[in-house]
Motif scaffolding. Sequence first.
Motif, short mmCIF file in Angstrom:
data_model
loop_
_atom_site.label_atom_id
_atom_site.label_comp_id
_atom_site.label_asym_id
_atom_site.label_seq_id
_atom_site.Cartn_x
_atom_site.Cartn_y
_atom_site.Cartn_z
N GLU A 1 -0.36 -3.21 1.28
CA GLU A 1 0.91 -2.53 1.00
C GLU A 1 1.39 -2.87 -0.39
OE1 GLU A 1 3.97 -3.17 3.82
OE2 GLU A 1 3.08 -1.86 5.33
N GLN B 1 5.04 0.07 0.98
CA GLN B 1 4.38 1.32 1.38
C GLN B 1 2.87 1.12 1.36
OE1 GLN B 1 6.59 3.77 -1.57
NE2 GLN B 1 6.66 5.26 0.10
N PRO B 2 2.14 1.88 2.18
CA PRO B 2 0.69 1.68 2.22
C PRO B 2 0.03 1.94 0.87
CG PRO B 2 1.40 3.37 3.80
CD PRO B 2 2.61 2.89 3.11
N ARG C 1 1.67 3.00 -6.04
CA ARG C 1 0.74 2.51 -5.02
C ARG C 1 -0.60 3.23 -5.05
NH1 ARG C 1 1.94 5.49 0.07
NH2 ARG C 1 3.26 7.21 -0.53
#
Lengths: 580, 318, 297
Positions: A222, A226-227, A315
């Motif tokens: 993460e 968030q992933p 991310r």
Amino acid sequence: MKTHLWKLIAVMTAVLLILSACSSPSQAPAGNNSADNQPAQNQPADNGEAPPAAEEDDKSPITFTIYGEDVIANRVEEDFKGEVSQVITADTGVTIKYQFGVGDVSEQITLMIADKNYPDFIFSRSHVSNFLDADVYIDMSPLIDQYGPNIKALYGDAYERMRDSEGHIHYLGQDFINQINEDPEDSFEIQHAVLKDQGYPEIRTLEQFKAAIKAYKEKYPEIDGQPTIGMTLTCGEGWRYFITLINPGLRALGFPDDGNFYINPETYEVSYAFSIPEIKEYYRWMNGMYNDGLIDPDAFTQTYDEYLAKIASGRVLALSDGHWEYVAGEDILSQEGKYDRTYARLPVTLSTDIKHPAYRPSAYTPTNGVGITQNCADPVRAVKFLDYLCKEETQILSAWGIEGVHWEIKDGRRQWTEAETAAQKLPGNDVKTAIGMMTYPWPTIGGGEDSNGYKFNPLDDGTVQWADYNDEAKNTLTAYGVNSWKELFPTGDQFVASEWGQAWNLWDVQPADSEFGMLLAECNDLTAQYLPMVCSASPEEFDSLWDEYLSRLDSLGVSDLGVVATKLLADNFYVHVAAE
Amino acid sequence: MQGTRPRKKGTLLETLYRQRFLLAMSLPFFLWVLLFCYLPLAGWGMAFQDFKLRGDVLESFFSAPFVGLKHFGDLWEDFVNQGRFFLALRNTLAMSLLLLAFGFVTPIIFALMLNEIRIKKFKRITQTISYLPHFISWVVAAGMISVMLSTEGPVNDLLIALGLTDKRITFLADQNMFWGIMTVSEIWKELGWNAIIFLAAITSVDQGLYESAEIDGAGRLRKIWYVTLPCILPVITVILIMDIGWLISVGFEKQMLLGNDMTRNASEVLDVYALKYGIGQSRYSFGTAIGMFKSVVSVVMVLIANALAKKTGETSIL
Amino acid sequence: MNRFRRTKGDYIIDFVIYAVTLVILVSTLFPFLNVLAIAFNDSSDSVKGGVGILPRIPTLDNFKELTRFPLLLQGGLISLLRTIVGTVCSLLSTCMLAYVLSRKDFIFKKFFTALFLFTMYVDSGLIPHFMVIRTFGLNNSFWVYIIPGLISAYNLILVRSFIEQLPYSLQESAFLDGANDFTVFTKIIMPLCLPVTATVGLFYAVGQWNSWFDTYLYAPFNEKITTLQYELMKILQQSMSQQGNLSQAGKLAQSQSISPLSIRMAVTVVAILPILLVYPFVQKYFVSGLTLGAVKS
């Protein structure tokens, strides 16, 4: 009651009359009569005599209209009143009025031709052949011989390449003359954070690229709650799949950007790139990435907005994209100071013996550019204007602005003034100054130095680059022992130059309504449909799906496509090579 | 002061004279429809040519080679081989029929429901808001739908929370779901807008009929069923007949925006195909052939629908 | 209405109706609020996504960006003009023709009805249609917004079937009094048609207001008659192309810019707002329960 009927008829007739009177073609658009204030005396002299000196200085006000097929890249000036534009008007009397297409321009261009209502200039990209078929452009070459010394000087060797097979010149090339010395646009990108975490490993091959992404993602599942996403693409909107799904495959094999074609540099034989066996390996790699959960499941369907939002969230570990496409997301990361989440650009290829083609040199490609139409009332003045644009001073003016106001010579270089540097951070500055507005689609020199030895192009300056890199980028570059991304990539002299130029616009010159156009569209459609399926299939299905794809390409007639493309290349590019 | 009274028999000239007002009120529009709607049909000639646009249109038209039914032959061949034209036709009809089945009744139900709401203000606000999505362009709407349906989106979150699925679904990549997604999106977007005409029809229902139904002891549902619905049935029938004519043209914008290359086999509709392989390739004749095919099919379908409506004794258009 | 006694069933029906309506209300209101929120949110913040129904960083910059385009205001006036002129012309024409076609005795009833009905379905193609428009000198003229689309067959048939439902006795007595067809139309039919006229008028008006394709095809470069919607399309296109796949040369312009997403939403708001403001005034004609019975008595 009779009177009522007559009243009614009278009213109806009156309405009809009014309607038809109002609809008389009195309001001709600007394009038709823009040069009406010019008497017809300026017709080109056929005898080749030098024009009288008085004409040289004709600075009476004149408006030229130009139609730009796909919209002018930067914002267009609605009124041609920017600081640079005012200088141009003062020098020549010319005001430029832009008209441009909206949405799918096929229909608009069809009607423009049907109406025979052209502006003075036309810049077309993928409908050049429609205009050529309808004989819309004039042949500029005799006028340039007479009035265009600066045009010839600017284009140099490339000038002769702009002639068609009959020796006519219909438009001036729009691509930069001379390539410029900037960082690669297209590469494989990975976050600085990943490189730092792995101790700046050597990343030259797809396998190394994947290993770095995989290791980081396992370590940090993460990011900011968030992933983590290994890599993402944007294929959900029309043409965008070309940029993140197709082009990287070709890059990984070291092919230059010849569209979906591969051109054999020795024989000039053209084949559809996806029928080449090696290309399968890139998509096998993609398939592996997908099945290891390293590719965003939404990659093949998401919109561009969603793509940017993901990049901006910091991310997405890696990309295979053009800088211009992902920069809007990266800018957000920079604004928030998350420099470690911005991207390093790496020369990744399938194997170490393949050279990343970012700097593969190619001959000048003049497949599209600004041409003068039959409707232009004063073609001589129009050519003279183009000639003015090609002058050295004008080139500097349009790329840098006005000396002392926007730029100055300092420390032996031409650079922005402090005031201009500050102003560039404000919205609307481009419209106020109009810097760069005339660099597209008008003739523009890309790289190199002017007669005083200063750079023509603000983007063509390594010194500026280093200062512009953020701290993380500097760390990465230092770790790899270089001063710019460019230095990581193979230099141009390691390649055989593409004598045919860049063939990605090969289809722009195909005759309208041709078998070739149909076939190419069908093959590209099939490719667009199968590549996402191939990438997201299970590893066992991969080979059979790829075979299915190839057999369907075959049944469409992909080999015919290669044959016609070879001929097209010979007719439109090779002829220039042979002439030199 | 001779009457313009109808239903008087007489010779043709007499009839024409008697109806001179009606003629004066309609002939200008007759001219209009001939000039603007039927005169351009001369262009259908292009479907039997290999038309290429070279400068002057009329010159190009009269000098283009005549190829007979070649383009229709191409279409037929593609249809038989189940090629792209076949798929486009299939997708168009499938999505149209789904929309007709679900998208046609929902606005009627919604209009009936709105009519039952007693709080005037709530009724007005609901109606105003429900038609808002009609004004949001498909570009914007498609962006929102894509976010909703993404693997990280709220729809997947909901399904997981309800335990209906354990693996997140890539809705927009699955061509089996495309028709469904299309139908639901269209209903959502046009529900309120399409209800307007039915609301207008409901307002015209004679209040006296409700009162007498009430005296007969009818409840609300019965009143809807025996009074409201029969009263607006003519409007429903007329709209249904007209919609049936449109079965073959389902538009293209939404399919282009929500569809992608992975779902092309389900998402490419006739209009997209015609745009891409007709005018997009400067194949004007081919495009005209598709347009002509569509026109003929539409007209035939309307006529059939109309005849059926007539037979069942309901209102008909012609 | 049985507002005096309510049964248990009534409450259940009410519950269902209110519940369903509420769901519809939320699902249609949310996207609109989302558009508003992004339109009023800081542009670079919006790129990150996830803006809900309220702006995170409120700003008017996106709208200020739009004010840079001088043609927008003029386009708005042209759009207003075409909406008014177009709606009035279309509405009068449609109603008059609809009345004629509703008359069972009219000699060309079937022929004309079929002729108009089929216009909905026949597609003559781009070039032939353009050639007709050009022959009448309508291209690059304001009237290209009004004349070619004067009557929509859909609306025509809606109005016609409405008139057909009116009791014929209303007309008959007028004829007996010596009125002619035109007088009957203006004095008797028109007033009775108010609900359907309001609806069809709304259809015409919204069609006129939203239309940009006719400008694109028939008058793309005549700035005197460019419409708001077309200018908005142009702005959208320009903001998109800043990130488009163009040559190196495109990158030379130096500036910070508003993202296409924010522009798109601001444009949507500008395009919708006028309709939202006008709608309540039209709405009362077909929601307030204007009834035939009331008119008759």
